[in-house]
Design an enzyme around this catalytic site. Structure first.
Site, PDB file in Angstrom:
ATOM      1  N   ASP A   1      -2.769  17.095  46.218  1.00 37.45           N
ATOM      2  CA  ASP A   1      -1.590  16.675  46.154  1.00 37.45           C
ATOM      3  C   ASP A   1      -1.414  15.292  44.312  1.00 37.45           C
ATOM      4  O   ASP A   1      -2.317  14.822  44.708  1.00 37.45           O
ATOM      5  CB  ASP A   1      -0.517  16.419  47.365  1.00 37.45           C
ATOM      6  CG  ASP A   1      -1.631  14.611  47.638  1.00 37.45           C
ATOM      7  OD1 ASP A   1      -2.852  15.033  48.137  1.00 37.45           O
ATOM      8  OD2 ASP A   1      -0.741  13.871  48.067  1.00 37.45           O
TER       9      ASP A   1
ATOM     10  N   GLU B   1      -2.836  13.786  50.138  1.00 40.89           N
ATOM     11  CA  GLU B   1      -3.873  12.328  49.682  1.00 40.89           C
ATOM     12  C   GLU B   1      -2.497  11.516  50.251  1.00 40.89           C
ATOM     13  O   GLU B   1      -2.503  10.390  50.254  1.00 40.89           O
ATOM     14  CB  GLU B   1      -5.108  12.094  49.302  1.00 40.89           C
ATOM     15  CG  GLU B   1      -5.888  11.557  49.810  1.00 40.89           C
ATOM     16  CD  GLU B   1      -5.763  10.081  48.391  1.00 40.89           C
ATOM     17  OE1 GLU B   1      -6.036   9.584  48.034  1.00 40.89           O
ATOM     18  OE2 GLU B   1      -4.145  10.666  47.545  1.00 40.89           O
TER      19      GLU B   1
END
Length: 162
Positions: free
Chosen positions: A68, A128
């Protein structure tokens, strides 16, 4: 694949949390081409981790990265698109290039070029940048139980620590 072309491909795939699914599928396919066996681990609605392994000698080495990126903050004020890789003054720019798609590209290069029977595991996680949902989901499994050591290709802004 040329590392810059690979990074260009990774940056072109929107993976702003919580939209990592397209990148997860791409990475799983690339790892399969490199001889890894793996799975997409569901960690939310249309969200996945990529867990893969190859080799049989020794305790596994884990290569880790997160898929991400943060949202495209500030791109409305500059003259470039967030999912387009550009080079300017000897530096490469694009959403996620620094954190952490260059690290993912490095892991994919290792997966493609290192020919060894050494046991290797690769873990690409979702989320994350927000609340680490992907890591929490992996921790509920036995995927990490036999890992000897891990290498995270995450960036560091620590600077000179001498």
């Amino acid at each position: 694949m040329d590392p810059v072309k690979l990074l260009e491909k990774l940056v072109s795939i929107n993976s702003i949390f919580p939209h990592e699914a397209e990148l997860a599928h791409y990475l799983a396919d690339e790892l399969k081409k490199c001889g890894f066996k793996g799975e997409l681990q569901k960690c939310g609605e249309n969200r996945y981790n990529v867990l893969a392994s190859r080799g049989h000698i020794g305790k596994p080495i884990l290569l880790y990265g997160h898929m991400d990126t943060v949202p495209a903050y500030g791109y409305e004020n500059i003259d470039r698109k967030p999912h387009t890789l550009i080079e300017k003054d000897g530096k490469i720019f694009g959403l996620g290039a620094y954190d952490m798609k260059a690290g993912i590209a490095a892991i994919l290069k290792v997966a493609a070029e290192v020919k060894s029977d050494r046991s290797i595991k690769i873990m690409f996680v979702s989320d994350e940048e927000a609340d680490s949902t992907g890591c929490f989901e992996v921790s509920k499994t036995k995927f990490l139980d036999d890992v000897e050591f891990a290498l995270a290709t995450e960036i560091s802004d620590v600077g000179d620590i001498s």
